[in-house]
Design a protein around this motif. Sequence first.
Motif, PDB file in Angstrom:
ATOM      1  N   GLU A  17       0.828  -1.209   0.000  1.00 32.81           N
ATOM      2  CA  GLU A  17       0.000   0.000   0.000  1.00 32.81           C
ATOM      3  C   GLU A  17       0.861   1.257   0.000  1.00 32.81           C
ATOM      4  OE1 GLU A  17      -2.923   0.251   2.999  1.00 32.81           O
ATOM      5  OE2 GLU A  17      -3.902  -1.642   2.510  1.00 32.81           O
ATOM      6  N   ARG A  18       1.798   1.324   0.934  1.00 37.90           N
ATOM      7  CA  ARG A  18       2.600   2.555   1.080  1.00 37.90           C
ATOM      8  C   ARG A  18       3.555   2.753  -0.096  1.00 37.90           C
ATOM      9  NH1 ARG A  18       2.233   0.454   6.326  1.00 37.90           N
ATOM     10  NH2 ARG A  18       4.160  -0.723   6.036  1.00 37.90           N
ATOM     11  N   GLY A  19       4.182   1.653  -0.552  1.00 39.57           N
ATOM     12  CA  GLY A  19       5.112   1.776  -1.676  1.00 39.57           C
ATOM     13  C   GLY A  19       4.413   2.178  -2.956  1.00 39.57           C
ATOM     14  N   THR A  20       3.242   1.597  -3.204  1.00 39.73           N
ATOM     15  CA  THR A  20       2.461   1.970  -4.386  1.00 39.73           C
ATOM     16  C   THR A  20       2.000   3.417  -4.288  1.00 39.73           C
ATOM     17  OG1 THR A  20       1.682  -0.320  -4.612  1.00 39.73           O
ATOM     18  CG2 THR A  20       0.470   1.371  -5.813  1.00 39.73           C
ATOM     19  N   ALA A  21       1.588   3.834  -3.083  1.00 38.63           N
ATOM     20  CA  ALA A  21       1.148   5.220  -2.892  1.00 38.63           C
ATOM     21  C   ALA A  21       2.273   6.204  -3.191  1.00 38.63           C
ATOM     22  CB  ALA A  21       0.653   5.411  -1.462  1.00 38.63           C
ATOM     23  N   GLN A  22       3.501   5.869  -2.754  1.00 40.17           N
ATOM     24  CA  GLN A  22       4.633   6.771  -2.955  1.00 40.17           C
ATOM     25  C   GLN A  22       5.086   6.831  -4.410  1.00 40.17           C
ATOM     26  OE1 GLN A  22       7.459   5.220  -0.154  1.00 40.17           O
ATOM     27  NE2 GLN A  22       6.661   6.421   1.552  1.00 40.17           N
ATOM     28  N   SER A  23       4.857   5.757  -5.161  1.00 33.51           N
ATOM     29  CA  SER A  23       5.329   5.720  -6.552  1.00 33.51           C
ATOM     30  C   SER A  23       4.230   6.033  -7.560  1.00 33.51           C
ATOM     31  CB  SER A  23       5.919   4.341  -6.862  1.00 33.51           C
ATOM     32  OG  SER A  23       4.952   3.327  -6.652  1.00 33.51           O
ATOM     33  N   ALA A  24       2.950   5.993  -7.133  1.00 29.91           N
ATOM     34  CA  ALA A  24       1.840   6.124  -8.084  1.00 29.91           C
ATOM     35  C   ALA A  24       1.872   7.452  -8.832  1.00 29.91           C
ATOM     36  CB  ALA A  24       0.510   5.966  -7.356  1.00 29.91           C
ATOM     37  N   ARG A  25       2.120   8.546  -8.106  1.00 29.78           N
ATOM     38  CA  ARG A  25       2.072   9.858  -8.750  1.00 29.78           C
ATOM     39  C   ARG A  25       3.162  10.004  -9.806  1.00 29.78           C
ATOM     40  NH1 ARG A  25      -0.387  14.685  -7.550  1.00 29.78           N
ATOM     41  NH2 ARG A  25       0.655  16.609  -8.225  1.00 29.78           N
ATOM     42  N   VAL A  26       4.378   9.600  -9.458  1.00 28.97           N
ATOM     43  CA  VAL A  26       5.479   9.779 -10.397  1.00 28.97           C
ATOM     44  C   VAL A  26       5.380   8.788 -11.556  1.00 28.97           C
ATOM     45  CG1 VAL A  26       7.084   8.234  -9.192  1.00 28.97           C
ATOM     46  CG2 VAL A  26       7.978  10.113 -10.556  1.00 28.97           C
ATOM     47  N   VAL A  27       4.926   7.553 -11.295  1.00 29.26           N
ATOM     48  CA  VAL A  27       4.764   6.584 -12.385  1.00 29.26           C
ATOM     49  C   VAL A  27       3.639   7.011 -13.315  1.00 29.26           C
ATOM     50  CG1 VAL A  27       4.065   4.220 -12.913  1.00 29.26           C
ATOM     51  CG2 VAL A  27       5.759   4.647 -11.144  1.00 29.26           C
ATOM     52  N   THR A  28       2.553   7.535 -12.733  1.00 29.63           N
ATOM     53  CA  THR A  28       1.451   8.042 -13.565  1.00 29.63           C
ATOM     54  C   THR A  28       1.925   9.163 -14.475  1.00 29.63           C
ATOM     55  OG1 THR A  28      -0.217   7.450 -11.912  1.00 29.63           O
ATOM     56  CG2 THR A  28      -0.815   9.142 -13.521  1.00 29.63           C
ATOM     57  N   ALA A  29       2.665  10.098 -13.903  1.00 30.00           N
ATOM     58  CA  ALA A  29       3.180  11.210 -14.708  1.00 30.00           C
ATOM     59  C   ALA A  29       4.123  10.703 -15.792  1.00 30.00           C
ATOM     60  CB  ALA A  29       3.893  12.214 -13.806  1.00 30.00           C
ATOM     61  N   ALA A  30       5.029   9.791 -15.416  1.00 28.37           N
ATOM     62  CA  ALA A  30       5.999   9.261 -16.378  1.00 28.37           C
ATOM     63  C   ALA A  30       5.297   8.525 -17.516  1.00 28.37           C
ATOM     64  CB  ALA A  30       6.977   8.325 -15.673  1.00 28.37           C
ATOM     65  N   ALA A  31       4.298   7.698 -17.170  1.00 28.90           N
ATOM     66  CA  ALA A  31       3.587   6.935 -18.195  1.00 28.90           C
ATOM     67  C   ALA A  31       2.777   7.848 -19.108  1.00 28.90           C
ATOM     68  CB  ALA A  31       2.675   5.901 -17.529  1.00 28.90           C
ATOM     69  N   LEU A  32       2.135   8.870 -18.531  1.00 29.10           N
ATOM     70  CA  LEU A  32       1.350   9.795 -19.352  1.00 29.10           C
ATOM     71  C   LEU A  32       2.251  10.582 -20.306  1.00 29.10           C
ATOM     72  CD1 LEU A  32      -1.307  11.165 -16.826  1.00 29.10           C
ATOM     73  CD2 LEU A  32      -1.668   9.584 -18.734  1.00 29.10           C
ATOM     74  N   ILE A  33       3.428  10.937 -19.833  1.00 26.21           N
ATOM     75  CA  ILE A  33       4.375  11.657 -20.694  1.00 26.21           C
ATOM     76  C   ILE A  33       4.801  10.773 -21.858  1.00 26.21           C
ATOM     77  CG2 ILE A  33       6.734  12.557 -20.801  1.00 26.21           C
ATOM     78  CD1 ILE A  33       6.264  13.616 -17.935  1.00 26.21           C
ATOM     79  N   MET A  34       5.205   9.539 -21.532  1.00 23.96           N
ATOM     80  CA  MET A  34       5.630   8.623 -22.589  1.00 23.96           C
ATOM     81  C   MET A  34       4.471   8.325 -23.546  1.00 23.96           C
ATOM     82  SD  MET A  34       7.956   5.236 -22.042  1.00 23.96           S
ATOM     83  CE  MET A  34       9.229   6.179 -21.230  1.00 23.96           C
TER      84      MET A  34
END
Length: 736
Positions: free
Chosen positions: A629-646
Amino acid sequence: MSTYLFRLGRWAFRRRRWVLAFWLVVLVAAIVTATASGGQTNDEFTIPGTESQQTTDLLEQKLPALAGAQTQIVFAAPGGGSITEPAYQSAIQSALTQAKSVPQVVSVSDASQSVAPDGRVAQSFVQYSEDPAGVKDSSIDDLVKAMQPVRDAGVQVEYTGSVYPGWRIEVSETPELVGIAVALVILLVTFGALVAAGMPIATAVIGVVISLMGVTAVAAVVDVASASTTVAIMLGLSCGIDYGLFILYRHRNQLLRGTPTEDSVALALGTSGSSVVFAALTVVIALCGLAVVGIPFLTVMGLCAAAAVTIALLIALTLLPALAGFAGPTLIRFVSTRLRPGHHETVAKTAATEPARTFGAKWARFVVHFRIPVLFAGVALLVVLAIPALDIQLGLPTSGSQPTSTTERKAYDLVEDNFGPGFNGPLLVVADGAVSQDSVQQLAVALDQQPGVASAAPLAVNDQVAVVRVIPTTAPNDEETADLVHRIRDNRATVEAAVGGVPVTVGGTTASNVDVSQKLADALPVFLAVVVGLAFVLLTLAFRTILVPIKSILGFLLSVAAAFGAQVALFQWGWGEHIFGITPTETISFLPIIMLAIIFGLSSDYEVFVVSRIKEDHSETGDARGAVERGTAQSARVVTAAALIMFSIFVAFMFTDDPTIKALGFSFAAGVFLDAFVVRLTLVPAVMAIVRGKLWYHPQWFAKYVPDPDIEGKHLEERLAAEWSSDPAGSRTPGG
């Protein structure tokens, strides 16, 4: 590794002026070298070891007049009239006579000898002394000028062949500019600060320019496919922004918690930088793995893209920390609006200090709580999307797949409608030896009797070799045409008997396309095994468990199969014909292997980004399910941004006229979107919540003999915490 990257980050921060100067010198040197080299990409594909390539080599050696590039000129009478009318014939003959004096032209066929049965269309073949890469644009321009009297007479003139007006694919800057604009918006939303949003884009653009100039310089000495430039730009730009984003996001959060700038830069590189290194290495391994296919243009394409990703990585590890040093506290100087003053600062501080309150945390809790139904729903979605992939048909682009506004497509349609589809893809059957005129005629008769042959006639003969042109009854990319190629080769003994046993080979552009598609299909399993095997070893080393790599690979196979299915439905079945303005056609034969390389590499990026944060939390707390839960929460925002950019960068390339680039852009975009959001942010947390602590199991001998790269930076942070606890300022706060 984390300790070395920490030191590198501190070094780049302290010597930021030298680091910036170094990269600017590299940038200028790359531009100067590319400009001086005069390199140009091309679409001449060589396939060593195939019969079609052997035929090409044979013609170059014994009948050079047929080995060079060719332009097919198609003349159509206006208003349904006859092209044989004296006025038209006079203009055409005069123009073709003028074409013979065009530089590099060695022969021009008589259009009056190639008139369609209805008399409306005629065609002429212009043969050059050089291969396509060696034909100068000025020669093609002179050929167009020579045809002007025909146009003045009211005749429609269109061109196709291996070279024709506008045949070189011009790399447009529009997709990159659109992608950068969208990326800037996403980064502004993610960071809420203008300087922070602009920094990953600035470093990525520098890397892309260096990569693009490098590809141009390489094109001066080796054949580089036009698509190589597109793929290198796609990956260089998207990976460059993503790597910068991941490191800078960690740095920004640490600044918000009060960590001094220099310590924060070094720590961000030592923790998130480790994940970036492993992520980039998986991409590079996948791209370099294209060399196992044994097709030069794919090898060069993979190496060019791998070089672009490597440059993006080096810039993220050196130039980004240097620029962060110049920026200082401006990275947390947030944009404010009258309608929502202080909103961005509030969101950023919440994400940095209270990640449990973010939307990513809510999503993570939802996935963990409903982990079993989420797992089944996600897998079912990907399987349904993958179903059309069972009908995938491979082929190389032909003029028939081009937009209807292009001259090559117009020429293709005129030939198909008036002569027959097979005239757009003739085969060259070559007898390697001294053959009499009568024997050549017998060879043509024997070939004409083959099923699927519309006509066969002698094309050229000398004392070393004889060539018969075979016109199939079907179009170049039709499966029946491929069957004809194989049929002639399988019945080689019968065909050779017509010329007294002289060896016979089948070549030409159509046969070459058949051979490329077959070789690529045969190489797919080997390529997949090599790339997945190497990446498995790398991910096992990074996470020190075999279950994480297995889970990563299975997720990749699901997402790439779904992307294949979507591509087949839209581009091959024609569901996207009106949406994307494309002509339904076969899946580009090199698309699957390119997709496997790129999507596998990028999926490993997101796997490393997400799982490294989960592993970091698990190492600190020992709570397996809570760590998810905590690891996904910490990475979700940056992974979402990275994936949307790509995703946005890949989508931007769909707004070009070239159908190959459209298919590449869509396939990459679909693969990235599905892998990031369905697999990495949904299925991965669900599986890890189900398996819990067992996921991190590894045998004792593994821990003893395999070095720990400390990808999550745990050992680094423990050491720094001990050192910084004695700091009188007491402001240093490792972690993030």
